[in-house]
Design a protein around this motif. Structure first.
Motif, PDB file in Angstrom:
ATOM      1  N   GLU A 104      45.203   8.288  68.994  1.00 56.89           N
ATOM      2  CA  GLU A 104      46.361   8.284  68.097  1.00 56.89           C
ATOM      3  C   GLU A 104      47.310   9.461  68.336  1.00 56.89           C
ATOM      4  N   LEU A 105      47.708   9.682  69.579  1.00 51.38           N
ATOM      5  CA  LEU A 105      48.729  10.675  69.881  1.00 51.38           C
ATOM      6  C   LEU A 105      50.098  10.165  69.436  1.00 51.38           C
ATOM      7  N   GLU A 106      50.949  11.079  68.990  1.00 49.47           N
ATOM      8  CA  GLU A 106      52.238  10.693  68.432  1.00 49.47           C
ATOM      9  C   GLU A 106      53.423  11.033  69.328  1.00 49.47           C
ATOM     10  N   ASP A 107      53.272  12.006  70.197  1.00 47.05           N
ATOM     11  CA  ASP A 107      54.384  12.508  70.997  1.00 47.05           C
ATOM     12  C   ASP A 107      54.394  11.859  72.385  1.00 47.05           C
ATOM     13  N   PRO A 108      55.453  11.105  72.727  1.00 52.82           N
ATOM     14  CA  PRO A 108      55.538  10.488  74.059  1.00 52.82           C
ATOM     15  C   PRO A 108      55.451  11.506  75.187  1.00 52.82           C
ATOM     16  N   GLN A 109      55.945  12.721  74.953  1.00 54.46           N
ATOM     17  CA  GLN A 109      55.871  13.762  75.982  1.00 54.46           C
ATOM     18  C   GLN A 109      54.420  14.075  76.328  1.00 54.46           C
ATOM     19  N   ASN A 110      53.570  14.150  75.313  1.00 56.31           N
ATOM     20  CA  ASN A 110      52.156  14.420  75.542  1.00 56.31           C
ATOM     21  C   ASN A 110      51.483  13.262  76.275  1.00 56.31           C
ATOM     22  N   VAL A 111      51.811  12.042  75.874  1.00 54.00           N
ATOM     23  CA  VAL A 111      51.228  10.874  76.522  1.00 54.00           C
ATOM     24  C   VAL A 111      51.582  10.857  78.010  1.00 54.00           C
ATOM     25  N   GLY A 112      52.863  11.063  78.315  1.00 59.65           N
ATOM     26  CA  GLY A 112      53.307  11.070  79.706  1.00 59.65           C
ATOM     27  C   GLY A 112      52.669  12.179  80.517  1.00 59.65           C
ATOM     28  N   ALA A 113      52.566  13.362  79.919  1.00 61.57           N
ATOM     29  CA  ALA A 113      51.978  14.501  80.629  1.00 61.57           C
ATOM     30  C   ALA A 113      50.496  14.274  80.910  1.00 61.57           C
ATOM     31  N   ILE A 114      49.789  13.663  79.964  1.00 57.60           N
ATOM     32  CA  ILE A 114      48.360  13.387  80.168  1.00 57.60           C
ATOM     33  C   ILE A 114      48.172  12.356  81.273  1.00 57.60           C
ATOM     34  N   ILE A 115      49.022  11.340  81.295  1.00 52.79           N
ATOM     35  CA  ILE A 115      48.947  10.338  82.360  1.00 52.79           C
ATOM     36  C   ILE A 115      49.128  11.008  83.720  1.00 52.79           C
ATOM     37  N   ARG A 116      50.081  11.906  83.812  1.00 52.19           N
ATOM     38  CA  ARG A 116      50.330  12.602  85.080  1.00 52.19           C
ATOM     39  C   ARG A 116      49.119  13.441  85.499  1.00 52.19           C
ATOM     40  N   LEU A 127      42.894   4.942  78.261  1.00 54.07           N
ATOM     41  CA  LEU A 127      42.711   3.995  77.169  1.00 54.07           C
ATOM     42  C   LEU A 127      43.675   4.344  76.032  1.00 54.07           C
ATOM     43  N   ILE A 128      44.501   3.363  75.645  1.00 58.44           N
ATOM     44  CA  ILE A 128      45.567   3.599  74.681  1.00 58.44           C
ATOM     45  C   ILE A 128      45.401   2.657  73.493  1.00 58.44           C
ATOM     46  N   PRO A 129      45.161   3.177  72.289  1.00 59.86           N
ATOM     47  CA  PRO A 129      45.005   2.322  71.110  1.00 59.86           C
ATOM     48  C   PRO A 129      46.254   1.489  70.834  1.00 59.86           C
ATOM     49  N   GLU A 130      46.050   0.312  70.280  1.00 59.78           N
ATOM     50  CA  GLU A 130      47.166  -0.572  69.963  1.00 59.78           C
ATOM     51  C   GLU A 130      47.907  -0.134  68.711  1.00 59.78           C
ATOM     52  N   HIS A 131      47.248   0.656  67.849  1.00 59.38           N
ATOM     53  CA  HIS A 131      47.841   1.022  66.572  1.00 59.38           C
ATOM     54  C   HIS A 131      47.886   2.541  66.405  1.00 59.38           C
ATOM     55  N   ASN A 132      48.896   3.015  65.649  1.00 60.46           N
ATOM     56  CA  ASN A 132      49.023   4.444  65.308  1.00 60.46           C
ATOM     57  C   ASN A 132      49.038   5.337  66.541  1.00 60.46           C
ATOM     58  N   GLN A 133      49.668   4.855  67.587  1.00 57.25           N
ATOM     59  CA  GLN A 133      49.688   5.558  68.869  1.00 57.25           C
ATOM     60  C   GLN A 133      51.077   5.442  69.495  1.00 57.25           C
TER      61      GLN A 133
END
Length: 248
Positions: A104-116, A127-133
């Motif tokens: 349940e991460l909220e910040d797209p910047q964090n999501v993108g950085a983790i993917i990188r 693995l990315i939850p369908e809800h609250n993410q």
């Protein structure tokens, strides 16, 4: 999972998409003055629908400031993100297999950085939850530097059920926790590994935390209270990769 329109901008992101995940591209908009032989060849080979456009014909919902490179692609999240069951059926599990679960991460910047970071250190899937993410968007793809097209992104309907299923397949589950007694730097990662990255403010949810086999802390100078989740993920995955050269 987000099913709305997602746009990516510029040559680099589109080359990554065409090379590694062409099925995720619905349509490409190109300014008539845009010239690039490599990209044109990739587009022709992929069979993606191309629309010649101009500034006054910018797709609805796109900021014109994002069109300066002269090329935009419409991405289908359904084509980029695959279901958990489908991913698991194809996954080869070895001691060098590592997955990352975003809790349940909220910040797209964090999501993108983790993917990188995950792509850099040999992770087999996110693995990315369908809800609250925070969903996969153009911003996420941009921050990932195109790595969102290179590493499997996996839609998870129920986080805790998915963790249990992975544990049944031999995965050892690790969570980061500020008050944990175990140190990241002394842990031996000798089994298939799942790292859980918690929400920016609340951390890992309690029920999910209870499913973790080990809770770890990143040792750091007391002058610094904590790292954000993207930085923590990068440090954690680097530490894991030092013990798993076969994943690099």
């Amino acid at each position: 999972m987000n099913t709305g329109k997602t746009y990516i901008y510029g040559r680099h992101a589109l080359v990554e998409a065409l090379t590694h995940s062409p099925k995720s591209i619905d349509k490409v908009f190109i300014d008539p003055e845009f010239k690039d032989k490599e990209l044109s060849a990739l587009l022709e080979t992929s069979g993606v629908h191309v629309v010649n456009t101009s500034d006054r014909e910018t797709p609805r919902g796109v900021d014109k400031r994002d069109t300066r490179q002269g090329i935009i692609a419409l991405i289908s999240p359904k084509g980029l993100v695959q279901p958990f069951k489908q991913f698991l059926e194809k996954l080869t599990v070895t001691p060098d297999t590592c997955l990352v679960l975003l809790d349940e991460l909220e910040d797209p910047q964090n999501v993108g950085a983790i993917i990188r970071s995950a792509a850099a250190f040999g992770v087999a899937g996110i693995l990315i939850p369908e809800h609250n993410q925070a969903p996969v968007t153009g911003a996420v793809i941009k921050v990932s530097a195109g790595m969102a097209f290179r590493i499997p992104l996996v839609s998870v309907a129920n986080v805790n059920s998915s963790i249990r299923e992975l544990k049944d397949k031999g995965f050892w589950v690790y969570g980061l926790e500020m008050e944990a007694k175990n140190s990241l730097t002394t842990e031996e990662f000798n089994a298939p590994t799942l790292f859980v990255m918690g929400n920016e403010g609340q951390g890992i949810r309690q029920k999910t935390k209870e499913l973790c086999d080990v809770l770890m802390v990143i040792p750091m100078n007391p002058k610094c209270e904590s790292l954000n989740v993207a930085a923590s993920a990068a440090v954690t995955l680097y530490e894991w990769s030092k013990q798993h050269k076969g994943a690099l």
